[in-house]
Design a protein around this motif. Structure first.
Motif, short mmCIF file in Angstrom:
data_model
loop_
_atom_site.label_atom_id
_atom_site.label_comp_id
_atom_site.label_asym_id
_atom_site.label_seq_id
_atom_site.Cartn_x
_atom_site.Cartn_y
_atom_site.Cartn_z
N MET A 501 11.60 34.93 59.65
CA MET A 501 10.60 35.48 58.85
C MET A 501 10.57 34.73 57.62
O MET A 501 9.46 34.81 56.79
N ALA A 502 11.65 33.95 57.04
CA ALA A 502 11.57 33.44 55.85
C ALA A 502 11.29 31.78 56.21
O ALA A 502 11.33 31.09 55.27
N GLY A 503 10.77 31.42 57.46
CA GLY A 503 10.42 30.01 57.63
C GLY A 503 11.29 29.36 57.99
O GLY A 503 11.20 28.06 58.51
N VAL A 504 12.79 29.71 58.75
CA VAL A 504 13.72 29.00 59.16
C VAL A 504 13.40 28.71 60.88
O VAL A 504 13.12 30.05 61.32
N SER A 505 13.65 27.64 61.26
CA SER A 505 13.41 27.53 62.80
C SER A 505 14.45 28.55 63.55
O SER A 505 15.46 28.74 62.89
N ALA A 506 14.12 28.79 64.84
CA ALA A 506 14.88 29.70 65.63
C ALA A 506 16.49 29.16 65.70
O ALA A 506 17.57 29.90 65.65
N ASP A 507 16.63 27.71 66.07
CA ASP A 507 17.79 27.03 66.31
C ASP A 507 18.47 27.06 64.83
O ASP A 507 19.62 27.53 64.90
N GLU A 508 17.93 26.93 63.83
CA GLU A 508 18.83 26.71 62.63
C GLU A 508 19.15 28.15 61.98
O GLU A 508 19.91 28.28 61.53
N ALA A 509 18.29 29.18 62.31
CA ALA A 509 18.50 30.50 62.21
C ALA A 509 19.87 30.97 62.73
O ALA A 509 20.58 31.70 62.48
N ARG A 510 19.85 30.70 63.93
CA ARG A 510 21.12 30.88 64.84
C ARG A 510 22.23 30.41 64.54
O ARG A 510 23.42 31.12 64.27
N GLN A 511 22.19 29.18 63.88
CA GLN A 511 23.23 28.33 63.42
C GLN A 511 23.80 29.00 62.23
O GLN A 511 25.01 29.22 61.91
N SER A 512 23.06 29.22 61.34
CA SER A 512 23.16 29.94 59.86
C SER A 512 23.87 31.38 60.06
O SER A 512 24.74 31.65 59.61
N ALA A 513 23.15 32.19 61.14
CA ALA A 513 23.82 33.50 61.40
C ALA A 513 25.38 33.38 62.17
O ALA A 513 26.27 34.22 61.70
N GLU A 514 25.39 32.37 62.81
CA GLU A 514 26.98 32.24 63.47
C GLU A 514 27.96 31.81 62.17
O GLU A 514 28.72 32.16 62.20
N THR A 515 27.37 30.85 61.46
CA THR A 515 28.16 30.45 60.49
C THR A 515 28.75 31.48 59.43
O THR A 515 29.82 31.65 59.04
N LEU A 516 27.63 32.23 59.20
CA LEU A 516 27.99 33.58 58.30
C LEU A 516 28.84 34.35 59.04
O LEU A 516 29.88 34.78 58.36
N THR A 517 28.43 34.52 60.11
CA THR A 517 29.71 35.58 61.01
C THR A 517 31.08 35.09 60.84
O THR A 517 32.01 35.73 60.68
N ILE A 518 31.09 33.84 61.20
CA ILE A 518 32.45 33.04 61.13
C ILE A 518 33.25 33.14 59.84
O ILE A 518 34.43 33.50 59.52
N GLU A 519 32.34 33.17 58.46
CA GLU A 519 32.78 33.04 57.16
C GLU A 519 33.15 34.63 57.01
O GLU A 519 34.13 34.92 56.35
N GLN A 520 32.34 35.49 57.44
CA GLN A 520 32.72 36.96 57.19
C GLN A 520 34.16 37.32 57.95
O GLN A 520 34.87 38.07 57.41
#
Length: 529
Positions: A501-520
């Motif tokens: 919804m902020a303009g990130v593509s679906a693939d990039e959004a999934r990768q960013s969410a996965e990275t954040l989950t791993i960091e947390q």
């Protein structure tokens, strides 16, 4: 955080009543808010929440009761006096001047001059100081019209803080935010609470109440019906809001989809000023599926719906309904071909308020059989049909001859859906179908939309409510600045949808969410308990 046993009450409403003619908008309301507390005022749309807060902010005056601030009874003839008493309000619809800078908006109405010129340097320093203090990143020289919606809201908050507000009212503040922006807002509200500010948070969204509330007051039909605890279930909160048990789940089974019924190829729509608001959009929707178009409001969804129904011209590209080109067809012909439309603003576009329920139910077909014979309306047929539809769609009205303007928001919306869904449809476009509708009516309307899908209709739902999207969608198309940035399944996480919804593509959004989950996950493993 506030300790109710020892902390003094900072802000009180005592027996506040407000009437508009025969309508009692607020009925002897008592409310107490303490410093260091986030107090959620929970209720359906139309329950009287915003009226109550407008009284508190001086925009309206009560007919009975009093406002007490720091133990002193106060009367506010306008917002200026409320601000002087330490009350600030972050409005649902931002009170900003788009062509002014952040600093200029900050001093609007409280201008100070130096040598005959506005002291903008002082305003800029104040913006930077408050931004750093509360983590509200804002450029003081940026023009408001160039800022994302989430940043504009920060400016609204900074305006209230610049007036040294100790009591902050947030009126439905998340309506135009992405999930990530909502999380940021919640963090800001918690920081304000921890500094000792008292916050009144007005909402009808159960998820947000449970995430942030220290205390919950539930209001129904203008009156306080009780207090609730943030640990209470969403089902219990919903029951308190509407007065009876409701189901928050949508019964929807998977089914085989049919042929493509709506096809868009490079669809482009321009605003009156020439700017492109729907940009080269491709989309196919098959019979027997619901495609939800998600996104922050203002990203071209409204213009897309209007172009499909024919009230806005298509600049470039093509739209097809069952392989019939729509571009040059008038709205009336699109309706004849099986296009149904539920507009986002029902009062402006969905019905004629002074017309009766019966008249509104045939508004787009009164000139055709069986409702007309030649130039003569068939009054008995129209009346019989209206009685059937009011029963089928549970439209609660004293009579089919009652003006629609006198019905509740939920029943007005049922009139619109009943009209559109009581004829054979190829495609149904429903824009914000449950906006301003109570929880009980939402349950009913959702089920009817699913039933329409199951009849083989291609259903397009435009919604800013992610809970609604997840409940109804077979596929989710996310729009950002007029483009579809990706189409994903309905079980896609809120984090991924928020990034899209902020303009990130679906693939990039999934990768960013996965990275954040791993960091947390790594951070949590490093915590010693």
């Amino acid at each position: 955080m506030s300790d109710p046993a020892t902390d003094p009450v900072g802000l009180e409403l005592r027996g506040v009543t407000k009437r508009f003619g025969s309508l009692v908008a607020n009925d002897a309301v008592d409310l107490a808010v303490r410093p260091g507390e986030i107090h959620c005022l929970l209720g359906e749309n139309g329950a009287g929440k915003s009226t109550l807060m407008n009284i508190l902010y001086g925009l309206l005056q009560p007919d009975e009761g009093e406002i007490v601030v720091d133990g002193v009874p106060r009367q506010f003839a306008g917002p200026k006096q409320a601000i002087e008493a330490g009350i600030g309000m972050v409005h649902q619809h931002f009170m900003l001047v788009d062509v002014f800078s952040v600093a200029e908006n900050m001093i609007l109405g409280r201008e100070t001059s130096r040598g005959g010129f506005l002291n903008l340097a002082r305003a800029r320093r104040r913006v930077r100081e408050l931004s750093e203090r509360y983590g509200l990143r804002v450029d003081p020289d940026a023009k408001v019209e160039d800022l994302p919606v989430g940043v504009q809201q920060r400016v609204e908050i900074l305006k209230a803080l610049a007036n040294d507000a100790e009591y902050l009212i947030f009126d439905e503040p998340t309506a135009v935010l992405t999930p990530q922006e909502i999380d940021e807002l919640i963090a800001v509200m918690r920081a304000l609470r921890d500094e000792g500010k008292a916050i009144v948070f007005i909402t009808h969204k159960l998820r947000e109440v449970k995430a942030i509330a220290d205390k919950i007051t539930v209001i129904r039909r203008g009156a306080v019906v009780g207090q609730a605890d943030p640990s209470d279930s969403e089902a219990k909160l919903a029951e308190m809001m509407v007065g009876h048990e409701v189901s928050l789940l949508v019964s929807k089974e998977q089914r085989e989809v049919g042929d493509v019924r709506l096809r868009l190829e490079g669809l482009t729509v321009a605003a009156p000023n020439g700017s492109v608001v729907v940009d080269d959009l491709d989309l196919e929707v098959a019979g027997g599926e619901i495609v939800c178009i998600a996104g922050v409001q203002g990203n071209g969804q409204s213009e897309l719906a209007e172009a499909l129904v024919g009230t806005e011209p298509i600049s470039r590209g093509r739209a097809y309904l069952d392989d019939r080109p729509l571009n040059r067809l008038p709205t009336s012909r699109r309706i004849e071909l099986g296009l149904g439309y539920v507009p986002e603003d029902r009062q402006h576009d969905g019905f004629v308020g002074s017309y009766s329920v019966a008249e509104n139910l045939v508004l787009n077909s009164y000139h055709s059989a069986p409702y007309a014979r030649g130039l003569a309306l068939q009054s008995q047929v129209i009346a019989d049909s209206a009685r059937e539809r009011t029963a089928e769609f549970d439209i609660r009205t004293q009579s089919i001859d009652t003006p629609v303007s006198s019905l509740s928001g939920g029943n007005q919306q049922k009139v619109v859906l009943a009209r559109e869904m009581s004829r054979p449809l190829a495609v149904l476009i429903a824009s914000q179908p449950t906006r301003g509708v109570d929880v009980g009516a939402i349950e009913f309307l959702h089920q009817r939309l699913v039933e329409e899908r199951d009849r083989g209709t291609a259903v397009v739902i435009i919604s800013t409510e992610l809970d609604e999207v997840a409940a109804l969608a077979d596929r989710v198309a996310v729009m950002y600045r007029g483009k579809i940035v990706g189409i994903v399944p309905p079980n896609t996480s809120r984090e991924v949808l928020g990034l899209m919804m902020a303009g990130v593509s679906a693939d990039e959004a999934r990768q960013s969410a996965e990275t954040l989950t791993i960091e947390q996950s790594g951070e949590s493993e490093g915590v010693v308990t």
